[in-house]
Design a protein around this motif. Structure first.
Motif, PDB file in Angstrom:
ATOM      1  N   ASN A 105       0.816  -1.226   0.000  1.00 46.50           N
ATOM      2  CA  ASN A 105       0.000   0.000   0.000  1.00 46.50           C
ATOM      3  C   ASN A 105       0.848   1.273   0.000  1.00 46.50           C
ATOM      4  O   ASN A 105       0.327   2.375   0.180  1.00 46.50           O
ATOM      5  CB  ASN A 105      -0.970   0.003   1.191  1.00 46.50           C
ATOM      6  N   GLY A 106       2.148   1.130  -0.178  1.00 45.16           N
ATOM      7  CA  GLY A 106       3.007   2.310  -0.299  1.00 45.16           C
ATOM      8  C   GLY A 106       3.519   2.847   1.024  1.00 45.16           C
ATOM      9  O   GLY A 106       4.241   3.846   1.059  1.00 45.16           O
ATOM     10  N   GLU A 107       3.140   2.180   2.122  1.00 43.13           N
ATOM     11  CA  GLU A 107       3.672   2.617   3.426  1.00 43.13           C
ATOM     12  C   GLU A 107       5.038   1.994   3.653  1.00 43.13           C
ATOM     13  O   GLU A 107       5.395   1.005   3.016  1.00 43.13           O
ATOM     14  CB  GLU A 107       2.734   2.154   4.551  1.00 43.13           C
ATOM     15  N   LEU A 108       5.771   2.578   4.615  1.00 38.67           N
ATOM     16  CA  LEU A 108       7.058   1.996   4.979  1.00 38.67           C
ATOM     17  C   LEU A 108       6.842   0.621   5.609  1.00 38.67           C
ATOM     18  O   LEU A 108       6.012   0.470   6.504  1.00 38.67           O
ATOM     19  CB  LEU A 108       7.766   2.925   5.982  1.00 38.67           C
ATOM     20  N   ASN A 109       7.585  -0.358   5.122  1.00 37.67           N
ATOM     21  CA  ASN A 109       7.582  -1.681   5.757  1.00 37.67           C
ATOM     22  C   ASN A 109       8.639  -1.651   6.862  1.00 37.67           C
ATOM     23  O   ASN A 109       9.835  -1.839   6.618  1.00 37.67           O
ATOM     24  CB  ASN A 109       7.889  -2.749   4.702  1.00 37.67           C
ATOM     25  N   ARG A 110       8.184  -1.391   8.072  1.00 38.71           N
ATOM     26  CA  ARG A 110       9.110  -1.113   9.183  1.00 38.71           C
ATOM     27  C   ARG A 110       9.954  -2.327   9.537  1.00 38.71           C
ATOM     28  O   ARG A 110      11.131  -2.215   9.857  1.00 38.71           O
ATOM     29  CB  ARG A 110       8.334  -0.620  10.401  1.00 38.71           C
ATOM     30  N   ALA A 111       9.319  -3.510   9.459  1.00 43.21           N
ATOM     31  CA  ALA A 111      10.070  -4.731   9.795  1.00 43.21           C
ATOM     32  C   ALA A 111      11.211  -4.923   8.801  1.00 43.21           C
ATOM     33  O   ALA A 111      12.347  -5.246   9.185  1.00 43.21           O
ATOM     34  CB  ALA A 111       9.132  -5.929   9.803  1.00 43.21           C
ATOM     35  N   ALA A 112      10.922  -4.701   7.505  1.00 40.94           N
ATOM     36  CA  ALA A 112      11.955  -4.898   6.477  1.00 40.94           C
ATOM     37  C   ALA A 112      13.101  -3.898   6.677  1.00 40.94           C
ATOM     38  O   ALA A 112      14.281  -4.268   6.629  1.00 40.94           O
ATOM     39  CB  ALA A 112      11.340  -4.729   5.080  1.00 40.94           C
ATOM     40  N   LEU A 113      12.749  -2.648   6.928  1.00 43.70           N
ATOM     41  CA  LEU A 113      13.799  -1.638   7.119  1.00 43.70           C
ATOM     42  C   LEU A 113      14.581  -1.905   8.402  1.00 43.70           C
ATOM     43  O   LEU A 113      15.811  -1.773   8.436  1.00 43.70           O
ATOM     44  CB  LEU A 113      13.182  -0.232   7.147  1.00 43.70           C
ATOM     45  N   GLY A 114      13.865  -2.303   9.461  1.00 47.01           N
ATOM     46  CA  GLY A 114      14.526  -2.620  10.733  1.00 47.01           C
ATOM     47  C   GLY A 114      15.556  -3.732  10.568  1.00 47.01           C
ATOM     48  O   GLY A 114      16.666  -3.657  11.099  1.00 47.01           O
ATOM     49  N   THR A 115      15.201  -4.771   9.791  1.00 48.86           N
ATOM     50  CA  THR A 115      16.138  -5.881   9.573  1.00 48.86           C
ATOM     51  C   THR A 115      17.406  -5.386   8.890  1.00 48.86           C
ATOM     52  O   THR A 115      18.514  -5.819   9.211  1.00 48.86           O
ATOM     53  CB  THR A 115      15.463  -6.980   8.709  1.00 48.86           C
ATOM     54  N   ILE A 116      17.249  -4.448   7.965  1.00 50.15           N
ATOM     55  CA  ILE A 116      18.441  -3.910   7.282  1.00 50.15           C
ATOM     56  C   ILE A 116      19.273  -3.068   8.248  1.00 50.15           C
ATOM     57  O   ILE A 116      20.457  -3.323   8.463  1.00 50.15           O
ATOM     58  CB  ILE A 116      18.042  -3.041   6.057  1.00 50.15           C
ATOM     59  N   VAL A 117      18.650  -2.076   8.862  1.00 51.42           N
ATOM     60  CA  VAL A 117      19.459  -1.072   9.570  1.00 51.42           C
ATOM     61  C   VAL A 117      20.016  -1.568  10.901  1.00 51.42           C
ATOM     62  O   VAL A 117      21.098  -1.127  11.309  1.00 51.42           O
ATOM     63  CB  VAL A 117      18.697   0.261   9.793  1.00 51.42           C
ATOM     64  N   PHE A 118      19.310  -2.489  11.560  1.00 50.46           N
ATOM     65  CA  PHE A 118      19.846  -2.945  12.844  1.00 50.46           C
ATOM     66  C   PHE A 118      20.915  -4.029  12.661  1.00 50.46           C
ATOM     67  O   PHE A 118      21.450  -4.558  13.623  1.00 50.46           O
ATOM     68  CB  PHE A 118      18.713  -3.374  13.790  1.00 50.46           C
ATOM     69  N   ASN A 119      21.239  -4.329  11.393  1.00 50.27           N
ATOM     70  CA  ASN A 119      22.367  -5.229  11.105  1.00 50.27           C
ATOM     71  C   ASN A 119      23.487  -4.527  10.356  1.00 50.27           C
ATOM     72  O   ASN A 119      24.408  -5.174   9.875  1.00 50.27           O
ATOM     73  CB  ASN A 119      21.873  -6.412  10.258  1.00 50.27           C
ATOM     74  N   ASP A 120      23.395  -3.223  10.189  1.00 51.64           N
ATOM     75  CA  ASP A 120      24.354  -2.506   9.345  1.00 51.64           C
ATOM     76  C   ASP A 120      24.457  -1.055   9.844  1.00 51.64           C
ATOM     77  O   ASP A 120      23.560  -0.239   9.613  1.00 51.64           O
ATOM     78  CB  ASP A 120      23.838  -2.567   7.893  1.00 51.64           C
ATOM     79  N   THR A 121      25.553  -0.760  10.523  1.00 49.28           N
ATOM     80  CA  THR A 121      25.695   0.548  11.167  1.00 49.28           C
ATOM     81  C   THR A 121      25.627   1.698  10.167  1.00 49.28           C
ATOM     82  O   THR A 121      25.021   2.738  10.440  1.00 49.28           O
ATOM     83  CB  THR A 121      27.052   0.615  11.907  1.00 49.28           C
ATOM     84  N   GLU A 122      26.244   1.494   8.997  1.00 51.17           N
ATOM     85  CA  GLU A 122      26.244   2.573   8.004  1.00 51.17           C
ATOM     86  C   GLU A 122      24.816   2.860   7.527  1.00 51.17           C
ATOM     87  O   GLU A 122      24.405   4.019   7.395  1.00 51.17           O
ATOM     88  CB  GLU A 122      27.106   2.150   6.819  1.00 51.17           C
TER      89      GLU A 122
END
Ligand SMILES: CC(C)(COP(=O)(O)OP(=O)(O)OC[C@H]1O[C@@H](n2cnc3c(N)ncnc32)[C@H](O)[C@@H]1O)[C@@H](O)C(=O)NCCC(=O)NCCS
Ligand SMILES: Nc1ncnc2c1ncn2[C@@H]1O[C@H](COP(=O)(O)OP(=O)(O)OP(=O)(O)O)[C@@H](O)[C@H]1O
Length: 205
Positions: free
Chosen positions: A61-78
């Motif tokens: 629906n065009g909203e941020l997928n928070r779980a998907a983004l969380g998986t990326i950023v909480f495993n990658d400091t940059e």
């Protein structure tokens, strides 16, 4: 107006304290909520996130997928730093707007800014020019917070530990505390301390 910062590690009990203070009469401004507003569909923030992280972090629906983004950023400091650089300036702008509104509504208001990342990069400058009257820290051992995240939020142990690893240490938060609220006991114990804090705050004003 009094401006109070309320911080603490993930699952330390910030919201429990913030909600009680609101019930007692404070104006509560929640940084997590502002961070959500900053990336609503159609916002420049969401556009920048899509440019940086790709369409996979959007749901159908065009909203941020928070779980998907969380998986990326909480495993990658940059990646987390890049996300913070996008979101934090807008959070800051929304915060100043919220404080101004509270001041206009009531000069005697007690504004509580509930912010997980007060001592971490990005938000820490806030304390310099915002002039907090007091910094309140919700304090519970990291191990206990891991157990809460697993039991109450259904996180895996790895996920819970990763979140904590991306935040400042308990010692760093204690070092900036004017008031420490021990959130390692029962919720009633926490609430009792909040009631005492409120009495102190409203006696001063
Ligand atoms: C990565 C995102 C999409 C994950 O969303 P999710 O719904 O899973 O978590 P939510 O936003 O509810 O945050 C829950 C807790 O995670 C921790 N957390 C969130 N962002 C961060 C961060 N950038 N650094 C360290 N810890 C964080 C905080 O303790 C927060 O209270 C989201 O947390 C986000 O956009 N973070 C960047 C914005 C930010 O810094 N928010 C914190 C307050 S400004
Ligand atoms: N003594 C206590 N004080 C506060 N919360 C407690 C206590 N004991 C158990 N809890 C539970 O721990 C959880 C703490 O969650 P809360 O949302 O208040 O923390 P938070 O610091 O705001 O988390 P987040 O950083 O994820 O936003 C709640 O589910 C609450 O019911």
């Amino acid at each position: 107006m009094q401006l109070i910062a309320l911080t603490g590690g993930i699952a330390s009990g910030k919201s429990t304290i913030g909600k009680k203070l609101e019930e007692l009469g404070a104006v509560r401004i929640d940084a997590d909520q502002l961070a959500r507003e900053a990336v609503e569909p159609g916002s420049p923030g969401l556009e920048l996130i899509t440019q940086r992280f790709g369409g996979d972090v959007l749901s159908e629906n065009g909203e941020l997928n928070r779980a998907a983004l969380g998986t990326i950023v909480f495993n990658d400091t940059e990646a987390l730093n890049d996300l913070n650089t996008i979101v934090h300036p807008e959070v800051r702008r929304l915060l100043v707007t919220g404080i101004d509104r509270a001041r206009q509504n009531d000069l005697d208001s007690v504004v509580v800014y509930e912010v997980p990342l007060l001592v971490e990069a990005g938000i820490e400058n806030a304390s310099e020019d915002l002039n907090f009257d007091a910094v309140v820290v919700a304090d519970a051992p990291a191990e206990l917070r891991v157990q809460r995240m697993i039991q109450l939020r259904g996180m895996s142990e790895d996920e819970a530990r990763q979140r904590i690893a991306n935040q400042a240490s308990d010692e760093a938060r204690r070092a900036i505390a004017d008031v420490l609220i021990d959130t390692s006991g029962t919720e009633d114990h926490t609430i009792h301390q909040v009631e005492e804090l409120w009495q102190q705050l409203t006696r001063q004003s």
